[in-house]
Design a protein around this motif. Structure first.
Motif, PDB file in Angstrom:
ATOM      1  N   ARG A 185     -10.021  16.179  -4.515  1.00  0.00           N
ATOM      2  CA  ARG A 185     -10.914  15.557  -3.535  1.00  0.00           C
ATOM      3  C   ARG A 185     -10.738  14.040  -3.484  1.00  0.00           C
ATOM      4  NH1 ARG A 185     -10.579  20.192  -3.208  1.00  0.00           N
ATOM      5  NH2 ARG A 185     -12.195  21.761  -3.417  1.00  0.00           N
ATOM      6  N   ASP A 186      -9.840  13.508  -4.333  1.00  0.00           N
ATOM      7  CA  ASP A 186      -9.525  12.073  -4.327  1.00  0.00           C
ATOM      8  C   ASP A 186     -10.776  11.234  -4.535  1.00  0.00           C
ATOM      9  OD1 ASP A 186      -7.799   9.942  -4.229  1.00  0.00           O
ATOM     10  OD2 ASP A 186      -7.957   9.685  -2.067  1.00  0.00           O
ATOM     11  N   SER A 187     -11.564  11.570  -5.557  1.00  0.00           N
ATOM     12  CA  SER A 187     -12.798  10.826  -5.823  1.00  0.00           C
ATOM     13  C   SER A 187     -12.864  10.475  -7.302  1.00  0.00           C
ATOM     14  CB  SER A 187     -14.033  11.654  -5.437  1.00  0.00           C
ATOM     15  OG  SER A 187     -14.145  12.814  -6.240  1.00  0.00           O
ATOM     16  N   GLY A 208     -20.216   9.910  -1.541  1.00  0.00           N
ATOM     17  CA  GLY A 208     -20.137   8.813  -2.499  1.00  0.00           C
ATOM     18  C   GLY A 208     -21.508   8.330  -2.906  1.00  0.00           C
ATOM     19  N   PHE A 209     -21.536   7.442  -3.920  1.00  0.00           N
ATOM     20  CA  PHE A 209     -22.752   6.851  -4.438  1.00  0.00           C
ATOM     21  C   PHE A 209     -22.560   5.335  -4.507  1.00  0.00           C
ATOM     22  CE2 PHE A 209     -22.318  11.091  -6.129  1.00  0.00           C
ATOM     23  CZ  PHE A 209     -23.591  11.641  -6.059  1.00  0.00           C
ATOM     24  N   PHE A 210     -23.445   4.599  -3.839  1.00  0.00           N
ATOM     25  CA  PHE A 210     -23.352   3.138  -3.840  1.00  0.00           C
ATOM     26  C   PHE A 210     -24.761   2.544  -3.861  1.00  0.00           C
ATOM     27  CE2 PHE A 210     -19.441   4.564  -1.861  1.00  0.00           C
ATOM     28  CZ  PHE A 210     -18.474   3.754  -2.454  1.00  0.00           C
ATOM     29  N   HIS A 211     -24.979   1.633  -4.800  1.00  0.00           N
ATOM     30  CA  HIS A 211     -26.228   0.866  -4.878  1.00  0.00           C
ATOM     31  C   HIS A 211     -27.455   1.775  -4.931  1.00  0.00           C
ATOM     32  CE1 HIS A 211     -23.581  -2.433  -3.806  1.00  0.00           C
ATOM     33  NE2 HIS A 211     -23.248  -1.809  -2.688  1.00  0.00           N
ATOM     34  N   GLY A 212     -27.340   2.934  -5.597  1.00  0.00           N
ATOM     35  CA  GLY A 212     -28.463   3.852  -5.714  1.00  0.00           C
ATOM     36  C   GLY A 212     -28.667   4.746  -4.515  1.00  0.00           C
ATOM     37  N   PHE A 268     -15.209  10.457 -14.280  1.00  0.00           N
ATOM     38  CA  PHE A 268     -14.902  11.802 -13.808  1.00  0.00           C
ATOM     39  C   PHE A 268     -14.079  11.672 -12.534  1.00  0.00           C
ATOM     40  CE2 PHE A 268     -15.614  15.586 -11.205  1.00  0.00           C
ATOM     41  CZ  PHE A 268     -15.289  16.588 -12.108  1.00  0.00           C
ATOM     42  N   ILE A 269     -12.888  12.265 -12.535  1.00  0.00           N
ATOM     43  CA  ILE A 269     -11.964  12.153 -11.408  1.00  0.00           C
ATOM     44  C   ILE A 269     -11.664  13.549 -10.885  1.00  0.00           C
ATOM     45  CG2 ILE A 269      -9.639  11.485 -10.706  1.00  0.00           C
ATOM     46  CD1 ILE A 269      -9.751   9.278 -12.790  1.00  0.00           C
TER      47      ILE A 269
END
Length: 794
Positions: A346-348, A60-64, A341-342
């Motif tokens: 991979r449920d992302s 995942g990607f969070f806060h850079g 983009f889904i």
């Protein structure tokens, strides 16, 4: 260069493109290779080996920051900042005996790592627990902790078990609960980090804003970006036959967190529905609603997301009666310059707020098989099919790169969207499918008397009128601006004989009905037809210039001619009929309407004051696919066999199975069948899952078999989701072709399959396009109701 390699640094991409990052998770030789590419196969792609990511998988990607875990063990987690190359390693995650690390599917970083309250939060698919670890390594309790949220979730949802789709928005963490008795809910995770402990309290933020009668196979996502929280629901085709599910409905909502009245929502902290037991009576057999025990206790079950339940809970518990969903969620009709983009498998879900490319405004959905991308255009309510970019393997883990790129010194410039000015209500507007506009120029070519020019203009209609008017100033004066109301346009259109039926699309979002001429590509717009644009109405069949559709506010089936506005009601039916058709125009005394359930056929003579009559099929329950009249007989194609009903409507009518299975062609994928008539022949058209194989079969009555044919001669076949018919072509260029309700993604023209070339083409300047397609990849289809209709003014 098409490819570059990098030992240390990432390539200098352009921020105007949404970049995908793919990692092979099965091929050992390529496990440490990352492929960066765009959805567009025509653009370059890059292969990189990044030392910080060796042996790790992007989660995942969070806060850079990029969240990583080791693969396949998932017991070592870390955070990586690709701009500074800083890595924050977390303690080894140890699960209890018997628990699988593969059950960890969701992760969320609650705040940037430099925030003392930041924690990495994980959820599993095996039980109702959080796994979390503080990010600050200087803390004394720098370790993983497991906490159960089962009781809290049960209190909010009655019997919900799991949370998923973790996301962070405006400094808060949210998740979805969709498996409880109460409606699908958005849950706010109130995380408080003290010096020696972490406390997580669940609070009901809102109910999900989607259709309360959504299917059980739908997939739901939450995604936060800055101060905006998005909710996405994707409905899939349930009839998959073990093949890839296809999206058939997409809903997108947005909540602006800066507009939320948090003081008002404090009342939901003590929300408790665990003691409320509400059950909705549902008849187990919809065809047996008259049985004595249809309302007994045994036929009751919980109805997830039922609005009546929501209202009753609100009335019982909350005196303020707050609208828990509508007040915070707004429907999005246009994504503008953003994209999603889904990855279903991979449920992302990933989000990019600003891209300046032709891909903007889409929700790109990667299919569960990993080979196809379904691109949903939010504004147009259409879905385009394309293949996954060539360097990406179907088994690869794919997400969209959400971190800042090297040239992100400001927002990418937005491409100004073209806006259609549709004018006043109940009027037809026209736009040329070939010309983007013609400048007014003085011309001496039309050196004819002005009154004769006016007479010529009287015979022009639609696009011809507009093009003639734009020729020169003299034509402009001879052709005054006309408000193309139904009466004006229909009067002129009656003098023309269309060469082909039109593709009719009902777009309820914009209040527009569009008629597309497959020959010229011209579009005719009818705005705000009150008959066709009501919610929950559905088109059931089209033939002879008439629509047969279910009208919710009248609670019955109706015939409607959109060219004359003639509407004719049919008697109410006891059951919800499927696969309807009719034998003749409703103006004909021979018009017979037929509909099916799984065990019966219901029929009605449209011009007789009689109710619906029923005939029980002496076969096993069937899912009827298509049916077609042939004289007084009805041919019905089911999933496995063809049923012929003789003398329909007469006392001696009967049904029999004439074919035990569908004809076998060379298509290896899931196949859809359509049945129709062609003069004295019964035809069966088979279409592969992605249009990769199209075959036509003729019924040989003497041998009782289906025989493959390579031509339908001077006829043309028109296919859509609810109807299939074959008519004699009115022009040689229309012969021996099969038209589909699809558009070429690039030139936006109607697609057809030529039985001569065995390829897909579109018309351009009255001729075939030089380019052709092998299948449906590279095409676009409408999610709005669409059907082929033959213009009729009687």
């Amino acid at each position: 260069m098409e490819q570059i390699s990098s030992d240390r640094f990432l390539p200098p991409w352009s921020s105007k493109y949404p970049w995908l990052i793919a990692q092979s998770i099965q091929d050992d030789e390529k496990q440490d290779q990352f492929v960066f590419c765009t959805i567009d196969n025509e653009l370059p792609h890059y292969r990189c080996r990044i030392p910080e990511l060796l042996g790790k998988r992007i989660r995942g990607f969070f806060h850079g920051w990029v969240i990583l875990s080791n693969y396949p063990h998932n017991n070592i987690w870390c955070l990586w900042n690709h701009m500074t190359s800083k890595i924050i390693s977390l303690p080894t995650l140890v699960l209890e005996d018997g628990e699988s690390y593969e059950s960890i599917r969701q992760c969320c970083l609650s705040a940037p790592p430099d925030d003392p309250s930041s924690i990495l939060l994980l959820t599993t698919t095996s039980k109702s627990t959080f796994l979390f670890c503080p990010v600050d390594s200087k803390r004394e309790d720098f370790r993983w902790t497991e906490m159960s949220y089962a009781q809290q979730l049960k209190r909010l949802t009655s019997n919900g078990k799991l949370l998923h789709s973790l996301t962070c928005c405006n400094g808060k963490v949210y998740a979805l609960s969709i498996d409880g008795t109460f409606a699908h809910c958005v849950i706010h995770l109130d995380i408080v980090v003290k010096y020696n402990e972490v406390v997580i309290n669940l609070m009901l933020f809102s109910t999900c804003p989607s259709d309360p009668y959504c299917c059980g196979g739908d997939i739901h996502y939450l995604k936060g970006s800055s101060t905006e929280l998005f909710y996405i629901e994707i409905g899939f085709d349930e009839e998959t036959n073990n093949m890839e599910k296809k999206p058939v409905n997409v809903y997108l909502y947005k909540s602006d967190m800066t507009c939320i009245n948090w003081e008002e929502r404090e009342c939901f902290k003590d929300w408790d529905v665990s003691h409320i037991d509400i059950r909705i009576p549902v008849c187990d057999d919809p065809e047996d609603s008259s049985s004595e025990d249809s309302n007994t206790e045994s036929s009751l079950h919980y109805s997830s997301g039922h609005q009546d339940m929501i209202r009753e809970i609100e009335e019982k518990y909350d005196s303020k009666k707050l609208d828990m969903s509508c007040e915070v969620w707004k429907v999005m009709d246009d994504l503008k310059d953003a994209i999603f983009f889904i990855d279903v498998a991979r449920d992302s879900v990933s989000y990019s707020p600003v891209v300046a490319s032709k891909l903007q405004g889409f929700i790109h959905i990667r299919g569960e098989m990993g080979k196809t991308i379904y691109s949903y255009n939010v504004k147009d309510n259409t879905i385009s099919l394309s293949s996954i970019p060539s360097p990406i393997l179907p088994t690869s883990h794919v997400s969209m790169w959400e971190c800042r790129l090297e040239d992100d010194h400001g927002e990418a410039k937005c491409i100004v969207d073209y806006k259609e000015e549709m004018g006043n209500n109940n009027q037809i507007f026209l736009r040329s499918g070939t010309d983007n506009g013609v400048e007014f120029k003085n011309s001496h070519l039309l050196n004819i008397p002005f009154d004769l020019l006016e007479m010529i203009m009287e015979l022009c209609v639609g696009v011809e009128y507009m093009n003639f008017r734009a020729t020169c100033k003299q034509c402009l004066l001879a052709a005054p601006l006309i408000k193309w109301s139904n009466e004006t346009s229909l009067r002129r259109l009656q003098t023309h004989s269309p060469v082909s039926p039109w593709l009719m699309v009902v777009d309820r979002k914009r209040g527009i009905t569009t008629f597309t001429d497959p020959m010229s590509g011209d579009n005719y717009f009818l705005k705000n037809s009150k008959v066709l644009l009501n919610e929950n109405d559905r088109i059931c069949y089209s033939r002879f210039g008439w629509l047969l559709f279910w009208k919710r506010d009248l609670n019955c089936l109706v015939f409607f001619n959109p060219f004359t506005n003639d509407l004719r009601k049919l008697p109410e039916t006891e059951h919800d009929l499927e696969s309807l058709c009719f034998s003749a125009p409703p103006t004909s005394p021979d018009c017979m309407v037929v509909g099916f359930t799984t065990t019966r056929v219901y029929f009605h003579s449209a011009n007789q004051k009689r109710t619906w009559r029923a005939l029980r099929l002496d076969t096993d329950p069937h899912t009827i696919c298509f049916s077609a009249f042939y004289g007084g007989d009805l041919f019905v194609f089911c999933e496995r066999e063809v049923i012929v009903i003789n003398n329909l409507g007469k006392k001696d009518c009967s049904g029999e199975v004439v074919e035990a299975e569908a004809p076998k062609g060379y298509c290896k994928s899931r196949t859809q069948y359509f049945i129709t008539n062609c003069d004295q022949h019964r035809l069966l058209v088979s279409v592969g899952e992605y249009g990769e194989a199209v075959e036509v079969f003729d019924r040989n009555e003497s041998k009782q078999i289906w025989e493959k044919i390579d031509s339908v001669g001077k006829h043309t076949i028109y296919i859509c989701g609810t109807a299939c018919f074959c008519i004699e072509a009115k022009a040689p260029k229309m012969e021996n072709k099969i038209f589909f309700p699809r558009l070429h993604t690039k030139n936006k023209r109607v697609l057809f399959y030529s039985l001569d070339t065995c390829r897909y083409h579109t018309f351009h300047a009255q001729n075939l396009q030089e380019e052709h397609l092998e299948d449906f990849l590279g095409t676009t289809h409408h999610l709005s109701h669409n059907v082929w209709i033959e213009p009729s003014w009687s």
